[in-house]
Design an enzyme around this catalytic site. Structure first.
Site, PDB file in Angstrom:
ATOM      1  N   LYS A 210      11.967   9.553  24.536  1.00  0.00           N
ATOM      2  CA  LYS A 210      11.208  10.185  25.618  1.00  0.00           C
ATOM      3  C   LYS A 210      11.584   9.512  26.927  1.00  0.00           C
ATOM      4  CE  LYS A 210       8.395  13.345  26.916  1.00  0.00           C
ATOM      5  NZ  LYS A 210       8.809  14.724  26.764  1.00  0.00           N
ATOM      6  N   SER A 416       9.415  19.949  26.022  1.00  0.00           N
ATOM      7  CA  SER A 416       8.184  19.163  26.031  1.00  0.00           C
ATOM      8  C   SER A 416       6.967  20.082  26.086  1.00  0.00           C
ATOM      9  CB  SER A 416       8.216  18.169  27.187  1.00  0.00           C
ATOM     10  OG  SER A 416       7.706  16.920  26.783  1.00  0.00           O
TER      11      SER A 416
END
Length: 622
Positions: A210, A416
């Site tokens: 991430k 996302s």
């Protein structure tokens, strides 16, 4: 007593002056509105009503200004004529709806008054490959009418040239060149900046890939993320030059042979880029003034008044189409198209912001409308607030439970939080170049106690719980941070659960392809994250299949501004164009992109739990 009396008299005089000034301002504003209304009515009703589309004979000039957006249709009389009123060349247009462009080209294909298509790309700004290829597909459809398609520009950047490659002929100004040099990305990093401002930043990350958190925890890109980003850029670049080579029927090496070989070839030509472009079959012909080009005059006729070949701008053509359509009988809409374009945020509106409440209202309207049988959710978003994404997903689930299918059409980015909301759909379609995945969560909190202390401001508080003891003006307690981390872990498990249920895979399988990793659409398809590779047309075919509808009548859900709102929007666009028209387009574009996509993240992050499903690295590809 006399002083008090004088003060009162002076105060009254001052108030009267202010009221007089306000009165004049209001009267002047009303006068301006009246004049503007007269111009507007003239352009909207008199000028365009007296014209018929079949009176035009010549080329449809696709003289796009600005960029292409995935937002809903801008085909409104006020939008188009407002541009004509403020600037005759439409130079203040900043964005165009992808779906409008597609509709207009397809309309022109069957219009006998249109004898060909010319793409004038000088003022067309960069957009994404997915949108360009969709326009390119429509250009190919137009070519089936046996009408010629040309691309002309004083100079081509690689996105302009990608679109031009779908045309029959590419023409280049004799003073120009073609700039195809590969893709790049530029990311700002804020760690040192935050330290210099004495801002205390608390960071959390679930998913080792991430990368969205890196700009706040580092001053440079990590090697792990650099490798992933290089692979992504290489995949997109290879797709780009492969498509161009196929469209032009030339080897990939002709397009860009690599840095060293390119420089060598240019040296051999003594820096002559025109000769390089011709030798490598990147262009078909060089021009000086294309307005009086003999080939265009012969093909489309010559307008003696304008001293140019016959043509109609896509913007004027859109007006005429709209005027024709408004007299047609209104049919009941049966398919709703809802767009999530930009950062997914709650309560924040603006350019490239997918405001959750607005999207929720559109979904609810489709659910409660018995005529709407299904929706296409067009996602072009890197994600954003987890809270806002979950609110949208909840409303989509309610829609699906009402037996109205949902087909997701992914644009350039659906990552996302963009993928979070996609999990509520029946079917997901993505383009091979779509950037998706990034299934991970991060949290970020900034506190300002050090900054305030530096200037002599201190904070004190009392509370009966350390969990309630949270202020941006002091250190965060250990208990609050621990609770924050538990909350993020729960969000990540929820994300995995949604993906698992949507993809009908067990969570362990999903974990292997999650962890915040980003994928191209092709990779996502191979991993089972999407159901089909395709574009918006494929999404439309799928929703028709799922609903049993044979003839779709689309409800675009575009925002209708009031008359005065539209005046304000046009004024801002007009004056903005005056201030920036002398700036180098490329410099202005990069500064604007930096502000919109990176720096503003520091100011609009408003998730109530400071939790985000956002892919920062998914944007800013040049």
């Amino acid at each position: 007593m006399k002083k008090i009396k004088n003060i009162i008299i002076l105060s009254i005089k001052y108030i009267l002056k202010v009221l007089t000034f306000i009165k004049k301002m209001v009267l002047n504003f009303l006068f301006f509105i009246t004049i503007f209304s007269i111009f507007f009515l003239y352009f909207s009703y008199y000028k365009n009503e007296t014209k018929n589309i079949n009176e035009y004979y010549g080329a449809l000039l696709l003289d796009l200004k600005g960029t292409v957006t995935n937002e809903s249709s801008f085909l409104s009389l006020l939008h188009q004529n407002g541009n004509q009123i403020f600037h005759k060349k439409n130079s203040n247009i900043e964005k165009n709806s992808l779906f409008d462009i597609i509709y207009i080209i397809r309309f022109a294909k069957y219009d006998s008054a249109i004898k060909g298509l010319i793409l004038k790309l000088d003022d067309f700004k960069n957009t994404d490959l997915e949108s360009l290829e969709y326009i390119g597909k429509t250009i190919k459809e137009f070519k089936e009418s046996k009408k010629p398609v040309y691309a002309v520009s004083n100079e081509y950047n690689q996105f302009q040239y990608y679109l031009a490659s779908f045309c029959d002929f590419i023409y280049l100004n004799q003073a120009g060149q073609i700039n195809i040099n590969g893709f790049s990305k530029n990311q700002l990093y804020f760690k040192k900046f935050l330290e210099n401002l004495n801002i205390h930043t608390y960071l959390f990350r679930i998913g080792e890939y991430k990368s969205a958190i890196e700009p706040f925890m580092r001053n440079s890109m990590s090697q792990e993320i650099r490798q992933i980003e290089c692979n992504l850029l290489n995949s997109l670049w290879n797709y780009c030059i492969t498509s161009i080579a196929k469209n032009r029927n030339i080897p990939k090496e002709n397009i860009f042979p690599g840095d060293k070989l390119f420089i060598e070839k240019i040296k051999k030509n003594n820096g002559n880029y025109i000769k390089y472009a011709i030798d490598n079959k990147l262009v078909d012909e060089i021009f000086t003034d294309f307005w009086t080009k003999e080939e265009f005059i012969k093909k489309f006729g010559f307008n003696k008044k304008n001293k140019k070949f016959n043509f109609i701008s896509i913007y004027n053509y859109a007006n005429l189409i709209f005027n024709q359509k408004k007299y047609q009988k209104k049919e009941k809409k049966n398919i709703a198209v809802i767009t999530a374009n930009g950062l997914i945020m709650n309560g924040v509106k603006g350019n490239n912001i997918a405001e959750s409440q607005t999207i929720i209202e559109e979904i609810r309207k489709a659910r409660l409308n018995s005529n709407i049988k299904g929706i296409i959710l067009r996602i072009n978003s890197p994600g954003g607030s987890v809270f806002a994404s979950e609110l949208i997903r909840n409303e989509l689930v309610l829609l699906k439970k009402s037996n109205k299918p949902i087909v997701v059409s992914m644009g350039n980015i659906a990552a996302s939080g963009g993928y979070w909301i996609a999990t509520a759909s029946n079917y997901i379609i993505g383009h091979p170049t779509t950037i998706t995945g990034s299934i991970g969560i991060f949290g970020i909190i900034h506190t300002f106690e050090k900054s305030l202390n530096k200037i002599g401001i201190y904070s004190n508080e009392i509370s009966n719980s350390k969990l309630s003891n949270f202020y941006y003006t002091k250190d965060i307690s250990k208990e609050y941070l621990e609770n924050m981390e538990l909350n993020l872990k729960n969000y990540y498990q929820t994300f995995l659960k949604y993906v698992s249920e949507s993809r009908q895979k067990n969570i362990k399988e999903i974990e292997k392809i999650a962890r915040g990793r980003i994928w191209t659409g092709l990779e996502a398809y191979n991993h089972g994250l999407i159901d089909q590779l395709g574009n918006f047309d494929d999404a439309m075919n799928k929703i028709k299949e799922l609903t049993g509808i044979k003839h779709e009548i689309i409800d675009w859900n575009f925002e209708n501004h009031s008359f005065f709102e539209n005046i304000y929007i046009k004024l801002i666009g007009f004056y903005k164009s005056l201030f920036v028209k002398n700036l180098n387009n490329n410099i202005y574009k990069r500064i604007n992109n930096f502000f919109n996509e990176q720096i503003r993240l520091l100011f609009i992050m408003n998730d109530p739990r400071n939790s985000y499903a956002l892919c920062i690295y998914c944007t800013n590809i040049y």
